[in-house]
Design a protein around this motif. Structure first.
Motif, PDB file in Angstrom:
ATOM      1  N   GLN A  43       0.810  -1.212   0.000  1.00  0.00           N
ATOM      2  CA  GLN A  43       0.000   0.000   0.000  1.00  0.00           C
ATOM      3  C   GLN A  43       0.845   1.263   0.000  1.00  0.00           C
ATOM      4  O   GLN A  43       0.316   2.364  -0.157  1.00  0.00           O
ATOM      5  CB  GLN A  43      -0.926   0.005   1.221  1.00  0.00           C
ATOM      6  N   LEU A  44       2.163   1.117   0.130  1.00  0.00           N
ATOM      7  CA  LEU A  44       3.039   2.286   0.175  1.00  0.00           C
ATOM      8  C   LEU A  44       3.419   2.797  -1.213  1.00  0.00           C
ATOM      9  O   LEU A  44       3.968   3.890  -1.332  1.00  0.00           O
ATOM     10  CB  LEU A  44       4.317   1.964   0.954  1.00  0.00           C
ATOM     11  N   PHE A  45       3.166   2.028  -2.252  1.00  0.00           N
ATOM     12  CA  PHE A  45       3.584   2.438  -3.596  1.00  0.00           C
ATOM     13  C   PHE A  45       2.566   1.960  -4.625  1.00  0.00           C
ATOM     14  O   PHE A  45       1.738   1.094  -4.361  1.00  0.00           O
ATOM     15  CB  PHE A  45       4.975   1.882  -3.927  1.00  0.00           C
ATOM     16  N   ASP A  46       2.647   2.577  -5.807  1.00  0.00           N
ATOM     17  CA  ASP A  46       1.790   2.172  -6.922  1.00  0.00           C
ATOM     18  C   ASP A  46       2.531   1.284  -7.905  1.00  0.00           C
ATOM     19  O   ASP A  46       1.922   0.466  -8.601  1.00  0.00           O
ATOM     20  CB  ASP A  46       1.268   3.422  -7.635  1.00  0.00           C
ATOM     21  N   ALA A  47       3.837   1.475  -7.996  1.00  0.00           N
ATOM     22  CA  ALA A  47       4.674   0.644  -8.864  1.00  0.00           C
ATOM     23  C   ALA A  47       6.019   0.481  -8.198  1.00  0.00           C
ATOM     24  O   ALA A  47       6.504   1.391  -7.519  1.00  0.00           O
ATOM     25  CB  ALA A  47       4.833   1.302 -10.238  1.00  0.00           C
ATOM     26  N   PHE A  48       6.619  -0.689  -8.381  1.00  0.00           N
ATOM     27  CA  PHE A  48       7.938  -0.943  -7.807  1.00  0.00           C
ATOM     28  C   PHE A  48       8.861  -1.465  -8.897  1.00  0.00           C
ATOM     29  O   PHE A  48       8.498  -2.376  -9.642  1.00  0.00           O
ATOM     30  CB  PHE A  48       7.862  -1.963  -6.673  1.00  0.00           C
ATOM     31  N   ILE A  49      10.063  -0.857  -8.979  1.00  0.00           N
ATOM     32  CA  ILE A  49      11.039  -1.239  -9.996  1.00  0.00           C
ATOM     33  C   ILE A  49      12.341  -1.609  -9.304  1.00  0.00           C
ATOM     34  O   ILE A  49      12.889  -0.808  -8.537  1.00  0.00           O
ATOM     35  CB  ILE A  49      11.285  -0.087 -10.995  1.00  0.00           C
ATOM     36  N   SER A  59      26.398   1.470 -16.273  1.00  0.00           N
ATOM     37  CA  SER A  59      25.973   0.735 -17.463  1.00  0.00           C
ATOM     38  C   SER A  59      24.890   1.512 -18.209  1.00  0.00           C
ATOM     39  O   SER A  59      23.767   1.621 -17.721  1.00  0.00           O
ATOM     40  CB  SER A  59      25.433  -0.644 -17.070  1.00  0.00           C
ATOM     41  N   PRO A  60      25.203   2.033 -19.391  1.00  0.00           N
ATOM     42  CA  PRO A  60      24.180   2.738 -20.176  1.00  0.00           C
ATOM     43  C   PRO A  60      22.972   1.859 -20.474  1.00  0.00           C
ATOM     44  O   PRO A  60      21.834   2.357 -20.499  1.00  0.00           O
ATOM     45  CB  PRO A  60      24.922   3.116 -21.460  1.00  0.00           C
ATOM     46  N   ASP A  61      23.190   0.572 -20.663  1.00  0.00           N
ATOM     47  CA  ASP A  61      22.069  -0.327 -20.943  1.00  0.00           C
ATOM     48  C   ASP A  61      21.140  -0.437 -19.739  1.00  0.00           C
ATOM     49  O   ASP A  61      19.910  -0.425 -19.888  1.00  0.00           O
ATOM     50  CB  ASP A  61      22.588  -1.715 -21.321  1.00  0.00           C
ATOM     51  N   LYS A  62      21.713  -0.565 -18.544  1.00  0.00           N
ATOM     52  CA  LYS A  62      20.897  -0.645 -17.334  1.00  0.00           C
ATOM     53  C   LYS A  62      20.142   0.660 -17.108  1.00  0.00           C
ATOM     54  O   LYS A  62      18.972   0.663 -16.702  1.00  0.00           O
ATOM     55  CB  LYS A  62      21.771  -0.953 -16.123  1.00  0.00           C
ATOM     56  N   ALA A  63      20.801   1.781 -17.374  1.00  0.00           N
ATOM     57  CA  ALA A  63      20.149   3.079 -17.206  1.00  0.00           C
ATOM     58  C   ALA A  63      18.990   3.229 -18.189  1.00  0.00           C
ATOM     59  O   ALA A  63      17.904   3.699 -17.822  1.00  0.00           O
ATOM     60  CB  ALA A  63      21.170   4.199 -17.407  1.00  0.00           C
ATOM     61  N   ALA A  64      19.203   2.807 -19.419  1.00  0.00           N
ATOM     62  CA  ALA A  64      18.149   2.905 -20.428  1.00  0.00           C
ATOM     63  C   ALA A  64      16.970   2.000 -20.077  1.00  0.00           C
ATOM     64  O   ALA A  64      15.806   2.374 -20.262  1.00  0.00           O
ATOM     65  CB  ALA A  64      18.706   2.542 -21.795  1.00  0.00           C
ATOM     66  N   GLN A  65      17.262   0.811 -19.555  1.00  0.00           N
ATOM     67  CA  GLN A  65      16.200  -0.115 -19.169  1.00  0.00           C
ATOM     68  C   GLN A  65      15.376   0.462 -18.023  1.00  0.00           C
ATOM     69  O   GLN A  65      14.145   0.347 -18.006  1.00  0.00           O
ATOM     70  CB  GLN A  65      16.791  -1.458 -18.754  1.00  0.00           C
ATOM     71  N   GLN A  68      13.017   3.053 -19.360  1.00  0.00           N
ATOM     72  CA  GLN A  68      11.879   2.414 -20.040  1.00  0.00           C
ATOM     73  C   GLN A  68      10.870   1.871 -19.039  1.00  0.00           C
ATOM     74  O   GLN A  68       9.651   2.002 -19.226  1.00  0.00           O
ATOM     75  CB  GLN A  68      12.379   1.283 -20.941  1.00  0.00           C
ATOM     76  N   ASP A  69      11.361   1.278 -17.957  1.00  0.00           N
ATOM     77  CA  ASP A  69      10.462   0.733 -16.942  1.00  0.00           C
ATOM     78  C   ASP A  69       9.638   1.844 -16.281  1.00  0.00           C
ATOM     79  O   ASP A  69       8.447   1.660 -16.002  1.00  0.00           O
ATOM     80  CB  ASP A  69      11.268  -0.012 -15.873  1.00  0.00           C
ATOM     81  N   VAL A  70      10.275   2.978 -16.039  1.00  0.00           N
ATOM     82  CA  VAL A  70       9.549   4.112 -15.446  1.00  0.00           C
ATOM     83  C   VAL A  70       8.515   4.658 -16.411  1.00  0.00           C
ATOM     84  O   VAL A  70       7.373   4.964 -16.033  1.00  0.00           O
ATOM     85  CB  VAL A  70      10.543   5.219 -15.026  1.00  0.00           C
ATOM     86  N   GLU A  71       8.890   4.770 -17.681  1.00  0.00           N
ATOM     87  CA  GLU A  71       8.002   5.386 -18.665  1.00  0.00           C
ATOM     88  C   GLU A  71       6.753   4.566 -18.941  1.00  0.00           C
ATOM     89  O   GLU A  71       5.788   5.078 -19.512  1.00  0.00           O
ATOM     90  CB  GLU A  71       8.784   5.658 -19.955  1.00  0.00           C
ATOM     91  N   LYS A  72       6.728   3.318 -18.514  1.00  0.00           N
ATOM     92  CA  LYS A  72       5.502   2.525 -18.615  1.00  0.00           C
ATOM     93  C   LYS A  72       4.394   3.112 -17.746  1.00  0.00           C
ATOM     94  O   LYS A  72       3.206   2.862 -17.981  1.00  0.00           O
ATOM     95  CB  LYS A  72       5.769   1.080 -18.186  1.00  0.00           C
ATOM     96  N   MET A 115      22.710  11.123 -13.141  1.00  0.00           N
ATOM     97  CA  MET A 115      22.231  10.459 -14.349  1.00  0.00           C
ATOM     98  C   MET A 115      20.712  10.346 -14.373  1.00  0.00           C
ATOM     99  O   MET A 115      20.087  10.501 -15.427  1.00  0.00           O
ATOM    100  CB  MET A 115      22.881   9.083 -14.475  1.00  0.00           C
ATOM    101  N   LEU A 116      20.102  10.094 -13.219  1.00  0.00           N
ATOM    102  CA  LEU A 116      18.637  10.034 -13.174  1.00  0.00           C
ATOM    103  C   LEU A 116      18.035  11.400 -13.475  1.00  0.00           C
ATOM    104  O   LEU A 116      17.026  11.506 -14.187  1.00  0.00           O
ATOM    105  CB  LEU A 116      18.172   9.524 -11.810  1.00  0.00           C
ATOM    106  N   THR A 117      18.656  12.440 -12.941  1.00  0.00           N
ATOM    107  CA  THR A 117      18.187  13.795 -13.259  1.00  0.00           C
ATOM    108  C   THR A 117      18.285  14.046 -14.757  1.00  0.00           C
ATOM    109  O   THR A 117      17.359  14.586 -15.381  1.00  0.00           O
ATOM    110  CB  THR A 117      19.027  14.834 -12.497  1.00  0.00           C
ATOM    111  N   GLN A 118      19.400  13.658 -15.340  1.00  0.00           N
ATOM    112  CA  GLN A 118      19.615  13.845 -16.777  1.00  0.00           C
ATOM    113  C   GLN A 118      18.592  13.044 -17.590  1.00  0.00           C
ATOM    114  O   GLN A 118      18.006  13.561 -18.553  1.00  0.00           O
ATOM    115  CB  GLN A 118      21.039  13.407 -17.113  1.00  0.00           C
ATOM    116  N   GLN A 119      18.360  11.807 -17.198  1.00  0.00           N
ATOM    117  CA  GLN A 119      17.437  10.948 -17.937  1.00  0.00           C
ATOM    118  C   GLN A 119      16.016  11.494 -17.947  1.00  0.00           C
ATOM    119  O   GLN A 119      15.314  11.434 -18.962  1.00  0.00           O
ATOM    120  CB  GLN A 119      17.424   9.548 -17.317  1.00  0.00           C
ATOM    121  N   PHE A 120      15.584  11.990 -16.804  1.00  0.00           N
ATOM    122  CA  PHE A 120      14.185  12.394 -16.670  1.00  0.00           C
ATOM    123  C   PHE A 120      13.991  13.906 -16.775  1.00  0.00           C
ATOM    124  O   PHE A 120      12.898  14.421 -16.496  1.00  0.00           O
ATOM    125  CB  PHE A 120      13.617  11.867 -15.354  1.00  0.00           C
TER     126      PHE A 120
END
Length: 249
Positions: A43-49, A59-65, A68-72, A115-120
């Motif tokens: 009940q504390l969250f709506d989505a968990f990644i 890892s650029p691949d891990k960052a990109a993945q 993508q998971d967030v953008e769902k 990197m998260l700031t940059q991505q989003f």
């Protein structure tokens, strides 16, 4: 349509409190952690990644993945805030710390938030959103065995100021820096040591240790439109500990 917030390190004491505070306020909470969320109240969250910040930083691949998971979720719930709460605290004296201890600390505590700031950034810009970095009083005053943690958290505080200047009016960036907070980890460290716990509490002029909910409410304010003119700032939720002079007199 509710706005969404990403909260890293959701499985820790402060992280779970952050999730609860934002969810109670009507936000769509996207929580992250290194392990499956089986130990968290659903009940504390709506989505968990599941997300390893060291991997995201290296890892650029891990960052990109991860993106993508967030953008769902953010198509239906526009991203309004990023809370960089996850951190690693490697303790050790100067002579005992290894270079890889500093590297890992820097990756998790500084590079991943950047990197998260940059991505989003595009999504946050579109919503006049904000980034909140969870810092620490150790960025201002520290103690023995904290070179890795204090150094990288000091860098995080500097990152906050630099990003706020660089991003201008696009996205607000702030730091919330707690002092001792009553998390399960802290309580476990003082198990069977009531005198030491009380001494820590009394070191704060307010006379006690922070409750996780107090830190979460401060974070909620800094990410809200009520804080719309606050950027590049560090709010020390420190119970006055940084204002007290400790000397032998």
């Amino acid at each position: 349509m509710s706005d969404s917030v990403i909260i890293t390190g959701a499985q820790g004491g402060i992280g779970a409190a952050l999730c609860k505070a934002f969810k109670d306020e009507g936000w769509f909470v996207i929580a992250t952690g290194r392990n499956a969320a089986s130990d968290m109240d659903a009940q504390l969250f709506d989505a968990f990644i599941i997300a390893d910040l060291n991997e995201i930083a290296t890892s650029p691949d891990k960052a990109a993945q991860f993106k993508q998971d967030v953008e769902k979720h953010t198509d239906a719930h526009p991203l309004k805030a990023l809370v960089n709460n996850a951190a690693i605290q490697i303790l050790g004296r100067t002579e005992d710390l290894k270079p890889e201890d500093l590297t890992l600390s820097f990756n998790v505590n500084v590079l991943a938030p950047f990197m998260l700031t940059q991505q989003f950034l595009p999504a946050l810009t579109a919503q006049n959103g904000s980034v909140l970095n969870i810092g620490t009083v150790h960025a201002q005053s520290t103690k023995a065995e904290f070179p890795a943690y204090a150094t990288t958290k000091t860098a995080m505080h500097g990152l906050t100021r630099a990003l706020a200047v660089d991003l201008g009016g696009r996205v607000r960036v702030n730091t919330l820096a707690p002092a001792a907070t009553e998390t399960p980890m802290l309580k476990a460290g003082f198990e069977g040591k009531p005198e030491a716990y009380q001494a820590l509490a009394q070191a704060h002029p307010i006379g006690r240790i922070a409750d996780v909910s107090e830190i979460a409410q401060a974070a909620l304010f800094l990410c809200s439109d009520k804080a719309s003119f606050i950027t590049g700032s560090t709010l020390y939720a420190d119970g006055g500990v940084l204002s007290r002079l400790h000397d032998p007199a």
